[in-house]
Design a protein around this motif. Sequence first.
Motif, mmCIF file in Angstrom:
data_model
loop_
_atom_site.group_PDB
_atom_site.id
_atom_site.type_symbol
_atom_site.label_atom_id
_atom_site.label_comp_id
_atom_site.label_asym_id
_atom_site.label_seq_id
_atom_site.Cartn_x
_atom_site.Cartn_y
_atom_site.Cartn_z
ATOM 1 N N PRO A 16 0.830 -1.215 0.000
ATOM 2 C CA PRO A 16 0.000 0.000 0.000
ATOM 3 C C PRO A 16 0.859 1.257 0.000
ATOM 4 O O PRO A 16 2.042 1.220 0.336
ATOM 5 C CB PRO A 16 -0.810 -0.129 1.289
ATOM 6 C CG PRO A 16 -0.047 -1.063 2.150
ATOM 7 C CD PRO A 16 0.741 -1.955 1.246
ATOM 8 N N THR A 20 -4.543 9.384 1.698
ATOM 9 C CA THR A 20 -5.546 10.229 2.326
ATOM 10 C C THR A 20 -5.188 10.546 3.776
ATOM 11 O O THR A 20 -4.857 9.648 4.543
ATOM 12 C CB THR A 20 -6.907 9.510 2.300
ATOM 13 O OG1 THR A 20 -7.189 9.127 0.959
ATOM 14 C CG2 THR A 20 -8.016 10.388 2.843
ATOM 15 N N ASP A 46 -4.008 4.386 3.276
ATOM 16 C CA ASP A 46 -4.284 3.831 1.962
ATOM 17 C C ASP A 46 -5.634 3.152 2.089
ATOM 18 O O ASP A 46 -5.758 2.092 2.712
ATOM 19 C CB ASP A 46 -3.215 2.831 1.535
ATOM 20 C CG ASP A 46 -3.446 2.299 0.120
ATOM 21 O OD1 ASP A 46 -4.613 2.306 -0.342
ATOM 22 O OD2 ASP A 46 -2.472 1.862 -0.512
ATOM 23 N N LEU A 47 -6.654 3.776 1.533
ATOM 24 C CA LEU A 47 -8.024 3.280 1.656
ATOM 25 C C LEU A 47 -8.357 2.202 0.630
ATOM 26 O O LEU A 47 -9.476 1.676 0.643
ATOM 27 C CB LEU A 47 -9.008 4.444 1.530
ATOM 28 C CG LEU A 47 -8.857 5.529 2.602
ATOM 29 C CD1 LEU A 47 -9.756 6.717 2.287
ATOM 30 C CD2 LEU A 47 -9.135 4.979 3.982
ATOM 31 N N SER A 48 -7.397 1.838 -0.216
ATOM 32 C CA SER A 48 -7.652 0.800 -1.210
ATOM 33 C C SER A 48 -7.601 -0.599 -0.594
ATOM 34 O O SER A 48 -7.971 -1.569 -1.247
ATOM 35 C CB SER A 48 -6.660 0.900 -2.369
ATOM 36 O OG SER A 48 -5.365 0.505 -1.959
ATOM 37 N N VAL A 49 -7.122 -0.692 0.639
ATOM 38 C CA VAL A 49 -7.090 -1.964 1.358
ATOM 39 C C VAL A 49 -7.920 -1.827 2.620
ATOM 40 O O VAL A 49 -8.066 -0.740 3.171
ATOM 41 C CB VAL A 49 -5.640 -2.394 1.695
ATOM 42 C CG1 VAL A 49 -4.857 -2.678 0.427
ATOM 43 C CG2 VAL A 49 -4.929 -1.352 2.537
ATOM 44 N N GLN A 50 -8.490 -2.946 3.053
ATOM 45 C CA GLN A 50 -9.312 -2.925 4.268
ATOM 46 C C GLN A 50 -8.835 -3.980 5.247
ATOM 47 O O GLN A 50 -8.657 -5.117 4.848
ATOM 48 C CB GLN A 50 -10.780 -3.158 3.922
ATOM 49 C CG GLN A 50 -11.413 -1.993 3.204
ATOM 50 C CD GLN A 50 -11.336 -0.707 3.991
ATOM 51 O OE1 GLN A 50 -11.583 -0.672 5.192
ATOM 52 N NE2 GLN A 50 -10.960 0.381 3.336
ATOM 53 N N PRO A 52 -7.744 -0.064 6.382
ATOM 54 C CA PRO A 52 -6.766 0.807 5.721
ATOM 55 C C PRO A 52 -5.354 0.591 6.257
ATOM 56 O O PRO A 52 -5.164 0.346 7.449
ATOM 57 C CB PRO A 52 -7.242 2.216 6.068
ATOM 58 C CG PRO A 52 -8.672 2.066 6.442
ATOM 59 C CD PRO A 52 -8.804 0.704 7.037
ATOM 60 N N TRP A 68 0.314 -2.430 7.935
ATOM 61 C CA TRP A 68 -0.579 -2.994 6.926
ATOM 62 C C TRP A 68 -1.102 -4.320 7.436
ATOM 63 O O TRP A 68 -0.325 -5.230 7.742
ATOM 64 C CB TRP A 68 0.168 -3.183 5.618
ATOM 65 C CG TRP A 68 -0.640 -3.761 4.487
ATOM 66 C CD1 TRP A 68 -1.996 -3.721 4.337
ATOM 67 C CD2 TRP A 68 -0.136 -4.470 3.359
ATOM 68 N NE1 TRP A 68 -2.359 -4.353 3.167
ATOM 69 C CE2 TRP A 68 -1.236 -4.821 2.544
ATOM 70 C CE3 TRP A 68 1.140 -4.838 2.940
ATOM 71 C CZ2 TRP A 68 -1.107 -5.522 1.358
ATOM 72 C CZ3 TRP A 68 1.277 -5.528 1.758
ATOM 73 C CH2 TRP A 68 0.162 -5.864 0.975
#
Length: 147
Positions: A16, A20, A46-50, A52, A68
């Motif tokens: 990631p 944001t 990094d909001l593309s992974v959950q 974040p 992460w």
Amino acid sequence: MTTTAIATRYGLPTNPNPGTVGVCPYLTAYNVESLNGVRVDSVLLDLSVQPPACFFIDGAGDIIVSVWVHHGESSMVAAELVNRSAPISNTAPAAEPTGWSGGRSGGDEGAVYAVAKGAIAVLVTTTQPQSVKAQRLAVAAIDELGL
């Protein structure tokens, strides 16, 4: 199965990237300051992974801690992510909290603590040289997320 075969078969995700400005949902800036020993000025996500991925930034704008938590499709992917972050060939074993395993290392370039349990990997880096600081952050994230 080799790393290349696993990456091809399972499509290892890329690391990631900070993006944001926000609040880390599983580690507060205060906790990171307390466990890592360096003041946190801001947090990028990094909001593309959950959940974040969280990047804790110092007053100079540098990343001092990254965390992460990867929920994957298989234990093989989780193990490969750990090995990518803390290669088995040149790190010490990591086994905290109970039931998790991976690698750890520290030095002048900073420290890493990376562990997996089942299909979940937790990867922590810090600019601090002591891997125990990365370990404390990893354990705190695992505890807060109830993993």
